[in-house]
Each structure stands twice: as C-alpha cells, then as structure tokens.
Motif scaffolding. Structure first.
Motif: not given
Length: 229
Positions: A2, A45, A50-51, A119, A132, A146, A169, A171, A208, A211
């Motif tokens: 992230l 966000y 989101n995570f 996530h 991460y 992103d 996001d 992982f 990612e 990204h």
C-alpha cells in the motif's frame, strides 16, 4: 504494497521533508476534475470500502489531488484512452501524511480483522507492518496514483472496469503486475494499462498493478500533509 516502499525514501538525495503548506493551493495541488471534469473516480480512502474499513484521516472529500505536472500528464492519458473507447477509474491520488500515519496505527491493532477476507486473506495481519505498510508513502509527494481502466461501449455511455485479477489494495503476490497464475486476459489488461500510463511518463510499481508515479517527480524530496477537501 500500500505504501510503495521503493518510492518511500529515495537513496539518490536527502531524506524527505514535510512541506509547511496548510492548503492544497499552498502545496500547488490541483483537482484532476479541473482538467477532466467527468473523469471516473472512486476515491477509496474517503469512504469505508478500503482495507481500513472506514474513512481514513485526512480525506474530507472524495477528490483526486495531484501536483499540476502529474495532473496534466494524467489528463493526457485519459484523453488518449477516450479515443479508443476506454477510460481510467481513479482510486487514490495525493495522500496526506496523516493518512499514512493512520494506516500504521491500524496495522498495529491486531484485534481489527474486519477486512481480512477481502484484502489480506492469505496473510496474518502482523506481517503487514513493515512488509506492506511503511511510515512514509510516495503518494504524499503528490505525483502518484492508484487506478484501473474501463472499457466503454461505442457511444461511451456505459463503461465497465477491466478484469485485472485482483481488486484494489489486495495484499499478496497476485497483485504483482506480472504475477504468475493470473489469466492471460487479466495480464493483458494490466499491460494495456501500463502501456497507456508509460506513454505519458508514469512508471509502474511492479508489486502493485494499480500504482503509478510520474517520473521524474516534481518534488521528489517533499511530503505534504494538507487534507483532501
């Protein structure tokens, strides 16, 4: 990852400094919609999808702010894609330093496992901090985005996100741009996004697929902490 560790602290210059700017205008951050009013956005966000599972500190509005050179380059990508009945969908752009600190605080709270299935299903949360999630993010320098791509119908009235093999996001190894084990079409879609972004000077972070950072960065050694609003 992230927070994009390779972009966090650069080895070719001084350590990053925190800008004294208190507003987006003082930081020379612009809203991408001032250049592309109808660009597709789902600023993760600013909401709860989101995570972390809630709005993140520093996100007071679902906006994509970037330093002007990055915003102008991103607008060029969007306009080029539209000629092919394709579009971008933005998930995150400039990220306040206080949001990164919020991520670190969340990572320390091992009791909060609400977002694990979506996530980080294959990882223990204790492994996220360091591997991460780092205390400094390239996003806070104002030139990292992103995002994903959409394909539209011939009238550009209905657009659908391309299948990239994972969501935002996620992982794990499947999020790597050239991850083994993803489908051929998913890999081709990732490469299509990468080619479009590279044409305007954005570099992919290989761990990612979503990204990208404009290179060279406009302020490679400056972090910002103004709220997104």
């Amino acid at each position: 990852m992230l927070l994009a560790l390779p972009f966090a602290v650069r080895a070719d210059g001084p350590p990053p400094r925190l800008s004294p700017a208190k507003t987006a205008a003082e930081a020379n951050l612009v809203d991408i919609r001032s250049l592309v009013p109808d660009i597709a956005e789902d600023i993760k966000y600013a909401g709860s999808d989101n995570f972390v599972g809630r709005p993140v500190h520093g996100y007071l509005a679902p906006k994509c702010l970037l330093l002007r050179p990055a915003a102008e380059a991103l607008a060029r990508v969007e306009h080029e894609l539209r000629a092919q009945h394709e579009r971008l969908e933005l998930w995150d752009c400039y990220r306040p330093a206080r949001a990164v600190a919020d991520f670190v605080h969340w990572a320390h709270d091992l009791s909060d496992q609400r977002t694990k299935p979506r996530h980080y299903p294959d990882l223990d949360k204790s492994k996220l901090l360091g591997d991460y999630i780092a205390p400094v993010s390239g996003h806070s320098r104002g030139a990292t985005v992103d995002l994903t791509m959409e394909r539209c119908d011939s009238h550009d009235t209905h657009c659908t996100p391309l299948d990239m093999g994972t969501g935002f996001d996620w992982f794990g190894v499947r999020a790597h741009t050239d991850a083994p084990g993803i489908g051929a079409a998913q890999l081709a879609n990732r490469h299509r996004l990468r080619a479009a972004m590279e044409r305007e000077g954005f570099r992919n972070y290989t761990l990612e697929w979503w990204h990208y950072t404009l290179t060279p960065e406009p302020t490679p050694h400056t972090l910002y902490d103004v709220p997104v609003q």
